[in-house]
Design a protein around this motif. Structure first.
Motif, PDB file in Angstrom:
ATOM      1  N   LEU A 432      21.354 -20.246 -22.050  1.00 15.23           N
ATOM      2  CA  LEU A 432      20.908 -20.816 -23.315  1.00 15.23           C
ATOM      3  C   LEU A 432      20.535 -22.281 -23.161  1.00 15.23           C
ATOM      4  N   ALA A 433      21.238 -22.972 -22.272  1.00 17.25           N
ATOM      5  CA  ALA A 433      20.875 -24.375 -22.010  1.00 17.25           C
ATOM      6  C   ALA A 433      19.493 -24.439 -21.370  1.00 17.25           C
ATOM      7  N   MET A 434      19.225 -23.548 -20.433  1.00 12.82           N
ATOM      8  CA  MET A 434      17.897 -23.488 -19.826  1.00 12.82           C
ATOM      9  C   MET A 434      16.836 -23.195 -20.883  1.00 12.82           C
ATOM     10  N   ALA A 435      17.186 -22.344 -21.838  1.00 11.99           N
ATOM     11  CA  ALA A 435      16.239 -21.968 -22.884  1.00 11.99           C
ATOM     12  C   ALA A 435      16.134 -23.016 -23.980  1.00 11.99           C
ATOM     13  N   GLY A 436      17.096 -23.939 -24.034  1.00 13.36           N
ATOM     14  CA  GLY A 436      17.094 -24.936 -25.094  1.00 13.36           C
ATOM     15  C   GLY A 436      17.422 -24.342 -26.450  1.00 13.36           C
ATOM     16  N   ILE A 437      18.263 -23.294 -26.458  1.00 12.10           N
ATOM     17  CA  ILE A 437      18.618 -22.605 -27.701  1.00 12.10           C
ATOM     18  C   ILE A 437      20.072 -22.919 -28.044  1.00 12.10           C
ATOM     19  N   PRO A 438      20.359 -23.411 -29.251  1.00 12.20           N
ATOM     20  CA  PRO A 438      21.747 -23.675 -29.652  1.00 12.20           C
ATOM     21  C   PRO A 438      22.585 -22.398 -29.600  1.00 12.20           C
ATOM     22  N   ILE A 439      23.797 -22.531 -29.119  1.00 10.05           N
ATOM     23  CA  ILE A 439      24.679 -21.382 -28.951  1.00 10.05           C
ATOM     24  C   ILE A 439      24.926 -20.663 -30.271  1.00 10.05           C
ATOM     25  N   THR A 440      25.167 -21.437 -31.338  1.00  8.34           N
ATOM     26  CA  THR A 440      25.465 -20.824 -32.628  1.00  8.34           C
ATOM     27  C   THR A 440      24.276 -20.017 -33.145  1.00  8.34           C
ATOM     28  N   LYS A 441      23.061 -20.504 -32.894  1.00 10.88           N
ATOM     29  CA  LYS A 441      21.869 -19.762 -33.338  1.00 10.88           C
ATOM     30  C   LYS A 441      21.706 -18.472 -32.547  1.00 10.88           C
ATOM     31  N   TRP A 442      22.029 -18.536 -31.259  1.00 12.98           N
ATOM     32  CA  TRP A 442      21.948 -17.317 -30.452  1.00 12.98           C
ATOM     33  C   TRP A 442      22.936 -16.269 -30.955  1.00 12.98           C
ATOM     34  N   PHE A 443      24.199 -16.685 -31.177  1.00  6.42           N
ATOM     35  CA  PHE A 443      25.213 -15.747 -31.665  1.00  6.42           C
ATOM     36  C   PHE A 443      24.794 -15.127 -32.997  1.00  6.42           C
ATOM     37  N   LYS A 444      24.269 -15.953 -33.896  1.00  2.00           N
ATOM     38  CA  LYS A 444      23.850 -15.470 -35.211  1.00  2.00           C
ATOM     39  C   LYS A 444      22.693 -14.491 -35.088  1.00  2.00           C
ATOM     40  N   TRP A 445      21.787 -14.743 -34.131  1.00  7.16           N
ATOM     41  CA  TRP A 445      20.619 -13.889 -33.959  1.00  7.16           C
ATOM     42  C   TRP A 445      20.964 -12.566 -33.274  1.00  7.16           C
ATOM     43  N   VAL A 446      21.827 -12.597 -32.260  1.00 16.01           N
ATOM     44  CA  VAL A 446      22.031 -11.421 -31.405  1.00 16.01           C
ATOM     45  C   VAL A 446      23.136 -10.492 -31.888  1.00 16.01           C
ATOM     46  N   TRP A 447      23.998 -10.943 -32.826  1.00 18.02           N
ATOM     47  CA  TRP A 447      25.157 -10.114 -33.170  1.00 18.02           C
ATOM     48  C   TRP A 447      24.782  -8.732 -33.726  1.00 18.02           C
ATOM     49  N   PRO A 448      23.697  -8.584 -34.512  1.00 19.07           N
ATOM     50  CA  PRO A 448      23.368  -7.207 -34.953  1.00 19.07           C
ATOM     51  C   PRO A 448      23.069  -6.278 -33.778  1.00 19.07           C
ATOM     52  N   LEU A 449      22.404  -6.794 -32.741  1.00 15.82           N
ATOM     53  CA  LEU A 449      22.135  -5.982 -31.558  1.00 15.82           C
ATOM     54  C   LEU A 449      23.436  -5.612 -30.849  1.00 15.82           C
ATOM     55  N   ILE A 450      24.361  -6.564 -30.735  1.00 14.04           N
ATOM     56  CA  ILE A 450      25.647  -6.281 -30.084  1.00 14.04           C
ATOM     57  C   ILE A 450      26.398  -5.195 -30.855  1.00 14.04           C
ATOM     58  N   LEU A 451      26.304  -5.250 -32.180  1.00 15.74           N
ATOM     59  CA  LEU A 451      26.955  -4.231 -33.006  1.00 15.74           C
ATOM     60  C   LEU A 451      26.337  -2.858 -32.741  1.00 15.74           C
TER      61      LEU A 451
END
Length: 471
Positions: A432-451
């Protein structure tokens, strides 16, 4: 009465995300607290014929071990950074190398040449790229090795009209889905089947079926989001971050690719071919890959006619951009150091296995998956988790009427499903650091897929237990 500027400042403070260091220090505090709640204990370990250190089932005993003290909490960060030094410096080197690549503007130049051919067909790139990484994760066990590709796909996705989340997801979601539902991953399926005394890569046909469903769900999730961003860029969850990126999107209309940029892309292609071949043939890992990307950066600089000072400045700039992500790996490892030193990991495994053994057969297969999912939060290595858990789960499966193949499937699904969602995954944070994406935004975006993937994993394990690998 508050001024307009004060209202704006208040809104900014409300919207500000927690810094990754704050999040990870919170995780460290939770781990420290657990050392006071969970008693210390350990299993005996032996080295098997394959040279693997494995747990001796039935050998667990409680032992005396100190809980985490006040100073231990802060020392764990330094110890974690020492333990994860190979990964931290790998991130710095890859970040520096790819900054040299970015400074050649070769991606923009390539896009200028292919934009007319891809116009209207950009969406096809998502399943193509994700299937590539899905196959790599499922067959050769690619995961950490995919990190450098994030640096390539981010600008490419943005130039195609998507955002950095799509670019990162094509790599991370693709490789993680393949790794989780793998049909011949040597680091998970291979190791676990060896420990369970099963033929290597047996049961491949059902696993390929599970893999296809898993990949379809992952690709669909990313494509739905990508379509939304393509239609309205302001719907991007990283809209503000992408506006600040130094990607020359106008270059695709203003220039055509130069001979020097073609040479740079040729170097990139050669590097990736060497990487793939050497990982498969020679078992290359972080050290060798870091060396390869250093060579790549130097050769790219030379063919693009950069001076050595220009290369050095570009490399350092790339390292600077990776600082937060690289150091957060140390924080993640620091959280695990506290559990290791307080000898609580084996106690967690022992108590969970006791709970699993008391459940009916159908539920116990699912409980095995839940156990492995929990263990993946504290043991981020796939082969390490297999070595710890499979010597216990294999005889347990025999006792409760669960097939050993099902036990392996529960392990591999549990090991993989949270790889791109775990708060202790230093490699995720690095990506995520390489991508420049905030961790909290990633978690918020990906959690439906993880579910969705968690539900699929439970279904796969249940179907395998009831209909495929019955005892």
């Amino acid at each position: 009465m508050a001024t307009v500027n004060e209202h704006i400042n208040i809104e900014k403070k409300k919207k500000e995300s927690l810094h990754p260091f704050v999040i990870m220090f919170g995780v460290i505090l939770v781990m420290a607290l657990l050392t006071y709640i969970i008693p210390a204990g350990e299993y005996e370990r032996v080295t098997n014929e394959a040279g693997q250190t494995v747990v001796v089932d039935g050998s667990y005993k409680e032992v005396a071990a100190p809980s985490a003290g006040f100073l231990d909490i802060f020392q764990s960060i330094h110890k974690g950074m020492v333990q994860s030094a190979p990964i931290i410096f790998f991130i710095f080197i890859v970040g520096g190398a790819f900054h040299v690549f970015r400074d050649t503007k070769a991606i923009e130049g390539a896009f200028a040449s292919i934009s007319s051919k891809t116009k209207g067909k950009e969406m096809l790139m998502i399943p193509i790229v994700m299937m590539f990484f899905g196959v790599a994760g499922a067959s050769i066990g690619m995961f950490e090795e995919a990190l450098p590709f994030v640096m390539i796909m981010i600008p490419f996705a943005i130039l195609l009209g998507y955002d950095s989340m799509v670019g990162a997801a094509m790599v991370l979601v693709g490789v993680a889905a393949g790794f989780t539902a793998a049909f011949m991953n040597p680091f998970t399926v291979g190791v676990a089947q060896g420990l369970a005394e099963l033929p290597l890569f047996s049961g491949m046909l059902p696993r390929i079926g599970f893999w296809l469903v898993y990949m379809a769900a992952a690709i669909t999730f990313v494509m739905i989001y990508a379509h939304k961003v393509k239609k309205d860029p302001t719907k991007s969850v990283v809209y503000e971050e992408d506006k600040a990126r130094q990607i020359d999107t106008a270059a695709m209309n203003q220039q055509k690719i130069t001979k020097n940029q073609i040479a740079v892309l040729a170097v990139l292609g050669a590097t990736l071919i060497i990487l793939a071949y050497s990982v498969i043939k020679f078992g290359w890992y972080i050290g060798e890959i870091a060396g390869l990307f250093l060579i790549m950066a130097i050769v790219m600089g030379l063919v693009y006619r950069m001076s050595f000072n220009q290369m050095a400045r570009s490399f350092v700039k790339g390292c600077e951009e990776m600082a937060t992500g690289a150091l957060i790996v140390g924080f993640a490892y620091g959280a695990l150091v506290l559990l290791q030193e307080s000898l609580t990991i084996d106690t967690i495994l022992y108590n969970i296995s006791n709970v699993v053994s008391s459940l009916p057969g159908t539920l116990s297969a699912v409980a095995m998956f839940a156990t492995q999912t929990l263990l993946n939060m504290i043991i981020t290595s796939g082969s390490g988790q297999a070595a710890l858990s499979m010597p216990i789960m294999t005889p347990l499966a025999d006792l409760i009427g669960v097939s050993r193949q099902t036990a392996v499937l529960a392990y591999q699904m549990g090991d993989g499903v949270t790889n791109i969602f775990s708060p202790t995954s230093g490699l995720l944070f690095a990506a995520l650091a390489m991508a420049g994406i905030p961790i909290t935004k990633w978690f918020k975006w990906v959690w439906p897929l993880i579910l969705v993937q968690t539900v699929l994993s439970i279904i796969f394990v249940t179907v395998a237990h009831l209909f495929i690998w019955t005892v």
